[in-house]
Design a protein around this motif. Structure first.
Motif, short mmCIF file in Angstrom:
data_model
loop_
_atom_site.label_atom_id
_atom_site.label_comp_id
_atom_site.label_asym_id
_atom_site.label_seq_id
_atom_site.Cartn_x
_atom_site.Cartn_y
_atom_site.Cartn_z
N VAL A 63 0.86 -1.18 0.00
CA VAL A 63 0.00 0.00 0.00
C VAL A 63 0.90 1.23 0.00
O VAL A 63 1.78 1.36 0.85
CB VAL A 63 -0.91 0.03 1.25
CG1 VAL A 63 -1.75 1.28 1.28
CG2 VAL A 63 -1.77 -1.22 1.31
N GLN A 64 0.68 2.12 -0.95
CA GLN A 64 1.45 3.37 -1.02
C GLN A 64 0.49 4.52 -0.78
O GLN A 64 -0.50 4.66 -1.50
CB GLN A 64 2.11 3.49 -2.38
CG GLN A 64 3.02 4.70 -2.49
CD GLN A 64 3.83 4.68 -3.78
OE1 GLN A 64 4.05 3.63 -4.37
NE2 GLN A 64 4.25 5.84 -4.21
N GLU A 65 0.79 5.32 0.25
CA GLU A 65 -0.12 6.42 0.62
C GLU A 65 0.64 7.60 1.21
O GLU A 65 1.82 7.49 1.56
CB GLU A 65 -1.15 5.94 1.64
CG GLU A 65 -2.34 5.25 1.05
CD GLU A 65 -3.09 6.08 0.02
OE1 GLU A 65 -3.25 7.31 0.20
OE2 GLU A 65 -3.52 5.49 -0.98
N GLN A 66 -0.07 8.70 1.37
CA GLN A 66 0.42 9.87 2.07
C GLN A 66 -0.02 9.79 3.53
O GLN A 66 -1.12 9.30 3.81
CB GLN A 66 -0.18 11.16 1.47
CG GLN A 66 0.25 11.44 0.06
CD GLN A 66 1.67 11.96 0.01
OE1 GLN A 66 2.14 12.64 0.92
NE2 GLN A 66 2.38 11.62 -1.05
N ALA A 67 0.82 10.25 4.43
CA ALA A 67 0.48 10.26 5.85
C ALA A 67 1.06 11.52 6.49
O ALA A 67 1.91 12.19 5.91
CB ALA A 67 1.01 9.01 6.54
N ARG A 68 0.58 11.82 7.68
CA ARG A 68 1.07 12.97 8.45
C ARG A 68 1.49 12.47 9.82
O ARG A 68 0.77 11.71 10.46
CB ARG A 68 -0.03 14.03 8.58
CG ARG A 68 0.40 15.29 9.33
CD ARG A 68 -0.69 16.36 9.32
NE ARG A 68 -2.01 15.87 9.64
CZ ARG A 68 -2.47 15.72 10.88
NH1 ARG A 68 -1.74 16.03 11.92
NH2 ARG A 68 -3.70 15.28 11.08
N ILE A 69 2.67 12.90 10.28
CA ILE A 69 3.16 12.51 11.60
C ILE A 69 2.30 13.20 12.66
O ILE A 69 2.16 14.42 12.65
CB ILE A 69 4.64 12.91 11.79
CG1 ILE A 69 5.52 12.28 10.71
CG2 ILE A 69 5.13 12.55 13.18
CD1 ILE A 69 5.56 10.78 10.71
N VAL A 70 1.73 12.41 13.55
CA VAL A 70 0.89 12.95 14.62
C VAL A 70 1.52 12.78 16.00
O VAL A 70 1.07 13.37 16.97
CB VAL A 70 -0.54 12.34 14.61
CG1 VAL A 70 -1.28 12.77 13.34
CG2 VAL A 70 -0.50 10.84 14.75
N ARG A 71 2.56 11.95 16.08
CA ARG A 71 3.31 11.80 17.33
C ARG A 71 4.74 11.43 16.98
O ARG A 71 4.99 10.55 16.16
CB ARG A 71 2.71 10.71 18.21
CG ARG A 71 3.42 10.60 19.57
CD ARG A 71 2.84 9.52 20.47
NE ARG A 71 3.15 8.19 19.96
CZ ARG A 71 2.26 7.29 19.56
NH1 ARG A 71 0.97 7.58 19.62
NH2 ARG A 71 2.61 6.12 19.11
N ALA A 72 5.68 12.12 17.60
CA ALA A 72 7.10 11.81 17.43
C ALA A 72 7.77 12.08 18.77
O ALA A 72 8.23 13.19 19.04
CB ALA A 72 7.71 12.67 16.33
N GLU A 73 7.79 11.06 19.62
CA GLU A 73 8.38 11.16 20.95
C GLU A 73 9.53 10.18 21.04
O GLU A 73 9.33 8.97 20.90
CB GLU A 73 7.35 10.85 22.03
CG GLU A 73 6.16 11.78 22.01
CD GLU A 73 5.03 11.27 22.89
OE1 GLU A 73 5.09 10.12 23.36
OE2 GLU A 73 4.08 12.03 23.08
N ASN A 74 10.73 10.68 21.29
CA ASN A 74 11.93 9.86 21.30
C ASN A 74 12.00 9.11 19.97
O ASN A 74 12.08 9.72 18.92
CB ASN A 74 11.96 8.92 22.51
CG ASN A 74 11.93 9.69 23.81
OD1 ASN A 74 12.57 10.73 23.93
ND2 ASN A 74 11.19 9.19 24.78
N ASN A 75 11.94 7.79 19.99
CA ASN A 75 11.99 7.01 18.76
C ASN A 75 10.63 6.47 18.36
O ASN A 75 10.51 5.74 17.39
CB ASN A 75 12.98 5.85 18.91
CG ASN A 75 14.38 6.35 19.16
OD1 ASN A 75 14.72 7.47 18.83
ND2 ASN A 75 15.20 5.51 19.75
N ASP A 76 9.60 6.81 19.12
CA ASP A 76 8.24 6.33 18.89
C ASP A 76 7.51 7.31 17.97
O ASP A 76 7.37 8.48 18.30
CB ASP A 76 7.52 6.20 20.23
CG ASP A 76 6.14 5.62 20.09
OD1 ASP A 76 5.97 4.71 19.25
OD2 ASP A 76 5.24 6.07 20.81
N VAL A 77 7.06 6.82 16.81
CA VAL A 77 6.42 7.67 15.82
C VAL A 77 5.07 7.08 15.44
O VAL A 77 4.94 5.87 15.26
CB VAL A 77 7.30 7.81 14.56
CG1 VAL A 77 6.63 8.67 13.51
CG2 VAL A 77 8.67 8.36 14.91
#
Length: 130
Positions: free
Chosen positions: A83-97
């Protein structure tokens, strides 16, 4: 659908659907899947029709609100679905995304439905051999 399947224990423990009243879509864990972002591959920790979560190694910089192009590859027993799609980062804490998909076109929704059908079938078959 998940309530129906869990009533008959068709999801089993391998699906590990995480119920959370704040979430619009059930999360699925324990799936052999990966996500490719910017040519680098990461293990997919969990996913739903709404988005996905994964861990980054130290020093890889994704920031909140970044828009990214992703390729998700699900390795199912009888098939591999990409599956190829666009996404938006909604959480980026330490190494957890965590990322949220942009609105999904009907063809992508059908791909996710095929993945879920395969996972439910696999869980059902396992329950019959136990």
């Amino acid at each position: 659908m998940n309530k129906f399947l869990s009533f008959f224990d068709l999801l089993g423990k391998s699906s590990d659907v995480k119920a959370d009243s704040r979430r619009k879509h059930a999360r699925h864990r324990g799936v052999n899947a990966e996500v490719m972002i910017g040519g680098r591959i990461y293990h997919l920790r969990d996913w739903s029709i709404g988005g996905f979560a994964f861990e980054l190694p130290p020093g890889v910089g994704l920031q909140m609100e970044d828009n990214i192009q992703v390729i998700l590859k699900f390795r199912l027993p009888d098939d591999t679905i990409t599956v190829q799609e666009q996404a938006r980062i909604v959480r980026a804490e330490n190494n957890d995304v965590a990322a949220k998909f942009q609105p999904l076109p009907p063809a992508t929704r059908r791909q996710f439905e095929r993945i879920l059908d395969s996972l439910h079938t696999q869980s059902f078959l396992k329950s019959q051999t136990a």
